[in-house]
Structures are given as structure tokens and as C-alpha cells.
Write an enzyme that holds these catalytic residues in place. Structure first.
Site, PDB file in Angstrom:
ATOM      1  N   GLU A 190      53.331   4.231  16.201  1.00 49.96           N
ATOM      2  CA  GLU A 190      52.838   4.948  17.389  1.00 49.96           C
ATOM      3  C   GLU A 190      54.020   5.664  18.025  1.00 49.96           C
ATOM      4  O   GLU A 190      55.108   5.091  18.133  1.00 49.96           O
ATOM      5  CB  GLU A 190      52.264   3.967  18.412  1.00 49.96           C
ATOM      6  CG  GLU A 190      50.935   3.404  18.031  1.00 49.96           C
ATOM      7  CD  GLU A 190      50.432   2.447  19.109  1.00 49.96           C
ATOM      8  OE1 GLU A 190      50.987   2.403  20.213  1.00 49.96           O
ATOM      9  OE2 GLU A 190      49.493   1.719  18.811  1.00 49.96           O
ATOM     10  N   THR A 227      50.053   1.846  26.895  1.00 50.32           N
ATOM     11  CA  THR A 227      49.521   3.209  26.846  1.00 50.32           C
ATOM     12  C   THR A 227      48.223   3.266  27.640  1.00 50.32           C
ATOM     13  O   THR A 227      47.282   2.547  27.322  1.00 50.32           O
ATOM     14  CB  THR A 227      49.260   3.612  25.376  1.00 50.32           C
ATOM     15  OG1 THR A 227      50.396   3.242  24.610  1.00 50.32           O
ATOM     16  CG2 THR A 227      49.026   5.087  25.248  1.00 50.32           C
ATOM     17  N   HIS A 271      54.106  -6.632  21.442  1.00 44.19           N
ATOM     18  CA  HIS A 271      54.239  -7.727  22.419  1.00 44.19           C
ATOM     19  C   HIS A 271      55.233  -8.794  21.978  1.00 44.19           C
ATOM     20  O   HIS A 271      55.802  -9.491  22.806  1.00 44.19           O
ATOM     21  CB  HIS A 271      52.875  -8.366  22.691  1.00 44.19           C
ATOM     22  CG  HIS A 271      51.907  -7.402  23.292  1.00 44.19           C
ATOM     23  ND1 HIS A 271      52.053  -6.902  24.557  1.00 44.19           N
ATOM     24  CD2 HIS A 271      50.805  -6.831  22.778  1.00 44.19           C
ATOM     25  CE1 HIS A 271      51.067  -6.062  24.800  1.00 44.19           C
ATOM     26  NE2 HIS A 271      50.294  -5.996  23.738  1.00 44.19           N
ATOM     27  N   ARG A 299      61.483   0.074  25.362  1.00 40.77           N
ATOM     28  CA  ARG A 299      61.288  -1.142  26.165  1.00 40.77           C
ATOM     29  C   ARG A 299      60.925  -2.366  25.334  1.00 40.77           C
ATOM     30  O   ARG A 299      61.129  -3.477  25.764  1.00 40.77           O
ATOM     31  CB  ARG A 299      60.252  -0.898  27.267  1.00 40.77           C
ATOM     32  CG  ARG A 299      58.847  -1.011  26.852  1.00 40.77           C
ATOM     33  CD  ARG A 299      57.907  -1.060  28.034  1.00 40.77           C
ATOM     34  NE  ARG A 299      58.061   0.096  28.906  1.00 40.77           N
ATOM     35  CZ  ARG A 299      57.056   0.663  29.568  1.00 40.77           C
ATOM     36  NH1 ARG A 299      55.846   0.167  29.460  1.00 40.77           N
ATOM     37  NH2 ARG A 299      57.241   1.701  30.338  1.00 40.77           N
ATOM     38  N   GLU A 358      42.244   8.006  16.754  1.00 41.71           N
ATOM     39  CA  GLU A 358      42.030   6.623  17.181  1.00 41.71           C
ATOM     40  C   GLU A 358      41.322   6.704  18.524  1.00 41.71           C
ATOM     41  O   GLU A 358      41.873   7.242  19.488  1.00 41.71           O
ATOM     42  CB  GLU A 358      43.350   5.863  17.308  1.00 41.71           C
ATOM     43  CG  GLU A 358      43.112   4.423  17.767  1.00 41.71           C
ATOM     44  CD  GLU A 358      44.365   3.547  17.700  1.00 41.71           C
ATOM     45  OE1 GLU A 358      45.171   3.710  16.768  1.00 41.71           O
ATOM     46  OE2 GLU A 358      44.516   2.701  18.599  1.00 41.71           O
ATOM     47  N   ARG A 388      58.960   3.501  21.683  1.00 31.54           N
ATOM     48  CA  ARG A 388      58.914   4.277  22.923  1.00 31.54           C
ATOM     49  C   ARG A 388      60.259   4.927  23.205  1.00 31.54           C
ATOM     50  O   ARG A 388      61.300   4.416  22.823  1.00 31.54           O
ATOM     51  CB  ARG A 388      58.562   3.356  24.094  1.00 31.54           C
ATOM     52  CG  ARG A 388      57.171   2.766  24.026  1.00 31.54           C
ATOM     53  CD  ARG A 388      56.921   1.941  25.278  1.00 31.54           C
ATOM     54  NE  ARG A 388      56.933   2.783  26.450  1.00 31.54           N
ATOM     55  CZ  ARG A 388      55.838   3.183  27.098  1.00 31.54           C
ATOM     56  NH1 ARG A 388      54.652   2.779  26.706  1.00 31.54           N
ATOM     57  NH2 ARG A 388      55.932   3.968  28.140  1.00 31.54           N
ATOM     58  N   HIS A 390      42.743  -0.519  21.645  1.00 38.41           N
ATOM     59  CA  HIS A 390      43.158  -0.758  23.028  1.00 38.41           C
ATOM     60  C   HIS A 390      42.161  -1.673  23.752  1.00 38.41           C
ATOM     61  O   HIS A 390      41.001  -1.323  23.919  1.00 38.41           O
ATOM     62  CB  HIS A 390      43.316   0.536  23.839  1.00 38.41           C
ATOM     63  CG  HIS A 390      44.243   0.342  25.003  1.00 38.41           C
ATOM     64  ND1 HIS A 390      45.592   0.642  24.944  1.00 38.41           N
ATOM     65  CD2 HIS A 390      44.033  -0.185  26.218  1.00 38.41           C
ATOM     66  CE1 HIS A 390      46.150   0.332  26.092  1.00 38.41           C
ATOM     67  NE2 HIS A 390      45.230  -0.175  26.884  1.00 38.41           N
ATOM     68  N   HIS A 427      54.996   0.648  18.420  1.00 41.02           N
ATOM     69  CA  HIS A 427      55.196   1.855  19.223  1.00 41.02           C
ATOM     70  C   HIS A 427      56.682   1.954  19.547  1.00 41.02           C
ATOM     71  O   HIS A 427      57.221   1.119  20.266  1.00 41.02           O
ATOM     72  CB  HIS A 427      54.365   1.716  20.508  1.00 41.02           C
ATOM     73  CG  HIS A 427      54.385   2.918  21.399  1.00 41.02           C
ATOM     74  ND1 HIS A 427      53.617   3.013  22.536  1.00 41.02           N
ATOM     75  CD2 HIS A 427      55.082   4.078  21.344  1.00 41.02           C
ATOM     76  CE1 HIS A 427      53.833   4.171  23.129  1.00 41.02           C
ATOM     77  NE2 HIS A 427      54.726   4.832  22.427  1.00 41.02           N
ATOM     78  N   ASN A 460      49.101  -4.862  16.192  1.00 42.36           N
ATOM     79  CA  ASN A 460      50.162  -4.265  17.002  1.00 42.36           C
ATOM     80  C   ASN A 460      51.094  -5.381  17.480  1.00 42.36           C
ATOM     81  O   ASN A 460      50.672  -6.278  18.207  1.00 42.36           O
ATOM     82  CB  ASN A 460      49.516  -3.525  18.186  1.00 42.36           C
ATOM     83  CG  ASN A 460      50.554  -2.849  19.053  1.00 42.36           C
ATOM     84  OD1 ASN A 460      51.595  -3.435  19.361  1.00 42.36           O
ATOM     85  ND2 ASN A 460      50.287  -1.632  19.470  1.00 42.36           N
TER      86      ASN A 460
HETATM   87  N1  PXP Z   1      46.249   1.504  19.922  1.00 40.80           N
HETATM   88  C1  PXP Z   1      47.130   2.201  20.685  1.00 40.80           C
HETATM   89  C2  PXP Z   1      47.269   3.659  20.424  1.00 40.80           C
HETATM   90  C3  PXP Z   1      47.892   1.559  21.673  1.00 40.80           C
HETATM   91  O1  PXP Z   1      48.755   2.272  22.404  1.00 40.80           O
HETATM   92  C4  PXP Z   1      47.734   0.173  21.862  1.00 40.80           C
HETATM   93  C5  PXP Z   1      48.535  -0.507  22.904  1.00 40.80           C
HETATM   94  O2  PXP Z   1      49.875  -0.512  22.592  1.00 40.80           O
HETATM   95  C6  PXP Z   1      46.843  -0.510  21.029  1.00 40.80           C
HETATM   96  C7  PXP Z   1      46.087   0.180  20.091  1.00 40.80           C
HETATM   97  C8  PXP Z   1      46.649  -1.987  21.134  1.00 40.80           C
HETATM   98  O3  PXP Z   1      46.138  -2.304  22.376  1.00 40.80           O
HETATM   99  P1  PXP Z   1      46.002  -3.822  22.805  1.00 40.80           P
HETATM  100  O4  PXP Z   1      47.387  -4.364  22.902  1.00 40.80           O
HETATM  101  O5  PXP Z   1      45.302  -3.757  24.122  1.00 40.80           O
HETATM  102  O6  PXP Z   1      45.206  -4.519  21.747  1.00 40.80           O
END
Ligand code: PXP
Length: 250
Positions: A74, A105, A10, A53, A155, A49, A196, A47, A7
Site C-alpha cells: 500500500e 487510512t 499493526h 510510522r 479495493e 507510509r 478496511h 503500507h 495487513n
Molecule cells: N485496505 C487498506 C487500503 C487499508 O489502508 C487498510 C488499513 O491499513 C486495510 C485494508 C486494513 O484495514 P483494517 O486494519 O481495518 O482491517
């Protein structure tokens, strides 16, 4: 083999902190995605959004053009984003709840509360050749509802597991919830992903959970990348993931 979707939201968060509203700026999530792929990641997750953001529309179009692996978008189950996803055509969409004040999330999707609209979204995505995953907490009722609305994937939200990690008793409870949830989902013919809060320390405990296909990991990899570089951060995660033997199944 357990697959890794990185992901990269960030990376975009960092760019937006300095260059919000500008055409260009670094770091570029598309460039980061290419590094993750060459390090061996099996997919890239972003994602888009409603409040834009971090990831912007231009990022998802560029990713669609350049990604060589699996593209996981996402998104909220909302008309504006559904239309974008249908035009864009990622490999899979992961439907998540979206709450404007959250940092990331937070909860899982309440599938029970929006069965009809999720059934419709799943059908529209299927017609467009896009797979669907629903991001849900390891709750049996939500899992059954996910199967009922026709989602091929779920998921499992590992946030509570990650939060409980420092407390042995809670950690056991949360791990067991995930083990049971994955077993139930598998028995309902759902494919099981998880994500997550997963990191280099808690992953091996997660490996008790059976039937996992793919992990979506962002924060810990991008954080590690600050110190060791993105290529190494992804490779280190993949090394740990090789230890997954399919969980605690007889
Ligand atoms: N899966 C989903 C559905 C998420 O919303 C997120 C966070 O954006 C992640 C995985 C990844 O989470 P993390 O950044 O804590 O590894």
C-alpha cells in the site's frame, strides 16, 4: 476462492511503540508474515507510509526476499514511494490517500481529482510488471475514473460499511452501495478487492457483495491474535471466508 491478504502494519506499530529508530526490536512483522502464510493467508499487505510510522524500508526489502505468497504494497501516489515500489517490485501496489494526522487510512482515493498522475503511475507500474489497485469508496464516479486511468484492480473501502454495522438501516444501505459498486466495477472489467474495518462479525454480511477476489484485513486479525495466537486468528478468518459464494448475483 475468496483470498485473504493479511495487513501486518499493526505488528510494526507495536514494535515502533517501543523500538522506534532502533535496528532491531520485537515483534518482527517479517516473522509475523511467515506465520500468516503458513496458516494459509494468500498474501501479505503492508503500507509504507511517508512518515514511516509503522512499516520501515528494511521491512519491505526483507518481505520481498522472504514472502512466498502475494506481496501487496500500500502506498501514496507520491514520487518518493513510487520510486521505491518500482525498485522493490511487489506483486501489486494499492494506492491509498495519506493524511499525516489519521490513525489509519481514512477516506478513499480521489481518482477524479488526480486522473493524469494516476494514469501515469498505472502505466509505470504496468511496465515494471506490477499490478495496481486503487483504494476507493463505493462511489460510481470514482469507479468509472479508476477504469479510465487503467487500473486493473480496485479495493472497495469498507470503512463506512463497518462503521454502520450496529445500525440495521445504515448497514443495509452501506451493503447495497457495495453490492452496486462491485457490479459496476465488474461490468467495467475491474477486479474487485475490499478492505478496511472487516472483522469476524461483519464478514458474513459483506458476503452479499458479488465479484470479490481478495479481502485485505489487518486490525481484527492482529487483535484476535493477542488472545488466540496469529496462526489461529488467520485460520479462523479463512474458515469464515470459505462461506463466500460469490454474493447476490443471479
Ligand atoms: N485496505 C487498506 C487500503 C487499508 O489502508 C487498510 C488499513 O491499513 C486495510 C485494508 C486494513 O484495514 P483494517 O486494519 O481495518 O482491517
Amino acid at each position: 476462492m475468496l483470498k485473504l491478504g493479511v495487513n501486518i502494519d499493526h505488528v510494526a506499530t507495536l514494535r515502533e511503540a517501543r523500538y522506534r529508530g532502533r535496528e532491531t526490536g520485537e515483534p518482527d512483522p517479517v516473522e509475523a508474515a511467515a506465520v500468516c502464510e503458513s496458516a494459509g493467508a494468500h498474501g501479505i499487505t503492508v503500507h509504507l507510509r511517508k512518515d514511516r510510522r509503522h512499516i520501515q524500508d528494511k521491512d519491505v526489502w526483507k518481505l520481498k526476499e522472504t514472502l512466498k505468497t502475494r506481496f501487496n504494497l500500500e502506498m501514496a501516489n507520491k514520487p518518493e514511494i513510487i520510486e521505491i515500489a518500482l525498485k522493490l517490485g511487489p506483486d501489486i501496489v494499492c494506492i491509498v490517500p495519506e493524511n499525516r494526522i489519521e490513525v489509519t487510512t481514512e477516506g478513499g482515493l480521489d481518482v477524479l481529482a488526480q486522473k493524469e498522475s494516476l494514469r501515469e503511475t498505472c502505466a509505470r507500474m504496468k511496465d515494471a510488471g506490477i499490478e495496481v489497485s486503487l483504494f476507493i469508496t463505493p462511489d460510481p464516479e470514482q469507479i468509472k475514473a479508476a477504469a479510465e486511468v487503467g487500473a486493473p484492480f480496485i479495493e472497495l473501502h469498507t470503512g463506512a460499511f463497518a462503521e454502520s454495522f450496529h445500525d440495521e438501516k445504515l448497514r443495509l444501505t452501506e451493503t447495497e452501495r457495495l453490492v452496486n459498486a462491485a457490479g459496476l466495477a465488474h461490468s467495467l472489467e475491474l477486479n474487485v478487492n475490499a478492505g478496511h474495518g472487516l472483522n469476524y462479525r461483519n464478514l458474513r454480511t459483506l458476503f452479499h457483495v458479488p465479484f470479490l477476489k481478495e479481502l485485505n484485513i489487518g486490525h481484527s486479525i492482529i487483535s484476535r491474535a493477542v488472545c488466540v495466537g496469529l496462526d489461529s486468528a488467520v485460520r479462523e478468518m479463512l474458515e469464515i471466508m470459505k462461506e463466500y459464494k460469490g454474493g447476490d448475483v443471479e
